[in-house]
Design an enzyme around this catalytic site. Structure first.
Site, PDB file in Angstrom:
ATOM      1  N   THR A   1       0.844  -1.200   0.000  1.00 12.42           N
ATOM      2  CA  THR A   1       0.000   0.000   0.000  1.00 12.42           C
ATOM      3  C   THR A   1       0.879   1.249   0.000  1.00 12.42           C
ATOM      4  OG1 THR A   1      -1.796  -1.120   1.159  1.00 12.42           O
ATOM      5  CG2 THR A   1      -1.742   1.276   1.314  1.00 12.42           C
ATOM      6  N   THR A   2       0.536   2.222  -0.816  1.00  8.57           N
ATOM      7  CA  THR A   2       1.320   3.452  -0.921  1.00  8.57           C
ATOM      8  C   THR A   2       0.564   4.631  -0.307  1.00  8.57           C
ATOM      9  OG1 THR A   2       0.426   3.950  -3.117  1.00  8.57           O
ATOM     10  CG2 THR A   2       2.427   2.623  -3.024  1.00  8.57           C
TER      11      THR A   2
ATOM     12  N   SER B   1       7.340   0.343  -4.345  1.00  2.12           N
ATOM     13  CA  SER B   1       6.935  -0.368  -5.554  1.00  2.12           C
ATOM     14  C   SER B   1       7.393  -1.810  -5.454  1.00  2.12           C
ATOM     15  CB  SER B   1       7.543   0.274  -6.806  1.00  2.12           C
ATOM     16  OG  SER B   1       7.217  -0.494  -7.960  1.00  2.12           O
TER      17      SER B   1
ATOM     18  N   HIS C   1       0.525   8.376 -13.540  1.00  8.68           N
ATOM     19  CA  HIS C   1      -0.349   7.343 -13.000  1.00  8.68           C
ATOM     20  C   HIS C   1      -1.790   7.622 -13.428  1.00  8.68           C
ATOM     21  CE1 HIS C   1       3.057   6.307 -10.352  1.00  8.68           C
ATOM     22  NE2 HIS C   1       2.464   5.136 -10.246  1.00  8.68           N
TER      23      HIS C   1
ATOM     24  N   LYS D   1      -5.467   7.694  -8.736  1.00  7.97           N
ATOM     25  CA  LYS D   1      -4.431   7.684  -7.699  1.00  7.97           C
ATOM     26  C   LYS D   1      -4.588   8.891  -6.793  1.00  7.97           C
ATOM     27  CE  LYS D   1       0.545   7.045  -7.003  1.00  7.97           C
ATOM     28  NZ  LYS D   1       0.320   5.936  -6.047  1.00  7.97           N
TER      29      LYS D   1
END
Length: 290
Positions: free
Chosen positions: A111-112, A136, A170, A174
């Site tokens: 999870t970012t 990543s 992206h 996002k």
């Protein structure tokens, strides 16, 4: 490890969670076969998501677009699992980490967009359980990070200097910018540059001449782009552009599964001890990345 890894996926109903379930559950993919090629490497024992998700109770395989797994999408944690992959949202990470610490489950965090408090929470949790955490999960991205650091080291002292800018693209959905991957590129480049580095996020108005010690970041949000990063090394009279791009999300899911296998010692090694790890560790590049 010849028996399938018992895998729990947190955020299993999301775009990335579905791909993790789908790839983990597909034995025809050689990446999901053991060395003998006769049994799947993963057994999805739990597919976890928010209790209010409209698909709670449905079969996780069908939710992911593959065959039925007889594992329902649920909000409950399993009694037994070998490893957990978290591909959820920042607001859901705390409950996931708490459950993993309580049940002593190894955890892959993909999870970012985590804030500083959440990052600190992961650091504390790594004193209790083994965690792989990286901005990543992509093999190509992590290799490109290594190359970017090498290029920076080679060019940082050249006559005329080098200007380094990071562009990331992206999809429109996002929520965070710049991406965690772009920030990690910048961190590694800054370490290679040395000295006092300024991180500049976008430019507008009369900014004045670009300084020699800055790294610029630019976030682009378009369509359904699954992720693309371009590192520009600009010199007087020439430039280098290092580009790494995903064509679909499976590279991130495959990387997360590789990290899960690594944590479990499934490739001939041993299960990893308590501690914090990253994808450089998974790829055997940790010494090179330092």
């Amino acid at each position: 490890m010849n028996t399938p890894i018992k895998l729990a996926v947190h955020g299993a109903a999301g775009r990335m969670g579905q791909r993790v379930v789908a790839l983990a559950a597909t034995p025809v993919d050689s990446a999901n076969l053991n060395e003998a090629g006769n049994s799947p490497r993963f057994d999805v024992v739990a597919a976890i998501d928010h209790p209010d998700h409209p698909r709670i109770g449905e079969d996780a395989g069908l939710v992911a677009g593959v065959s039925k797994l007889n594992t329902p999408l649920t909000s409950s944690w399993p009694e037994v699992a070998d490893v957990v992959i978290d591909f959820s949202l920042p607001e859901a990470i705390e409950s996931c980490v708490h459950a993993c610490v309580t049940k002593k489950l190894p955890l892959v965090v993909a999870t970012t967009g985590l804030n500083e408090a959440q990052k600190e929470m992961l650091t504390e949790a790594a004193k209790t359980i083994p965690i792989v955490w990286a901005p990543s999960m992509s093999l190509a991205v992590n290799l490109s990070m290594r190359v970017a650091a090498q290029i920076t080291s080679a060019l940082k002292d050249i006559a005329g200097g080098v200007d380094i800018e990071i562009l990331e693209r992206h999809h429109r959905f996002k929520a965070d910018a710049p991406s965690g991957t772009a920030l990690k590129f910048g961190e590694l480049i800054a370490d290679a540059m040395g000295g006092d580095i300024t991180h500049v996020h976008g430019r507008e108005g009369h900014t004045g001449q670009r300084t020699r010690n800055e790294i610029g970041y630019h976030a682009i949000r378009v369509g359904d782009n699954p992720g693309e990063h371009t590192i520009v090394f600009g010199m007087l009279g020439e430039k280098i552009e290092l580009n790494v791009a995903a064509s679909n999300r499976d590279c991130y899911a495959s990387g997360a599964l590789a990290a899960a296998r690594w944590l479990c010692g499934a490739d001939g090694g041993q299960s990893k001890p308590i501690g914090m790890y990253n994808m450089f560790d998974v790829l055997g590049m940790s010494d090179e990345a330092e």
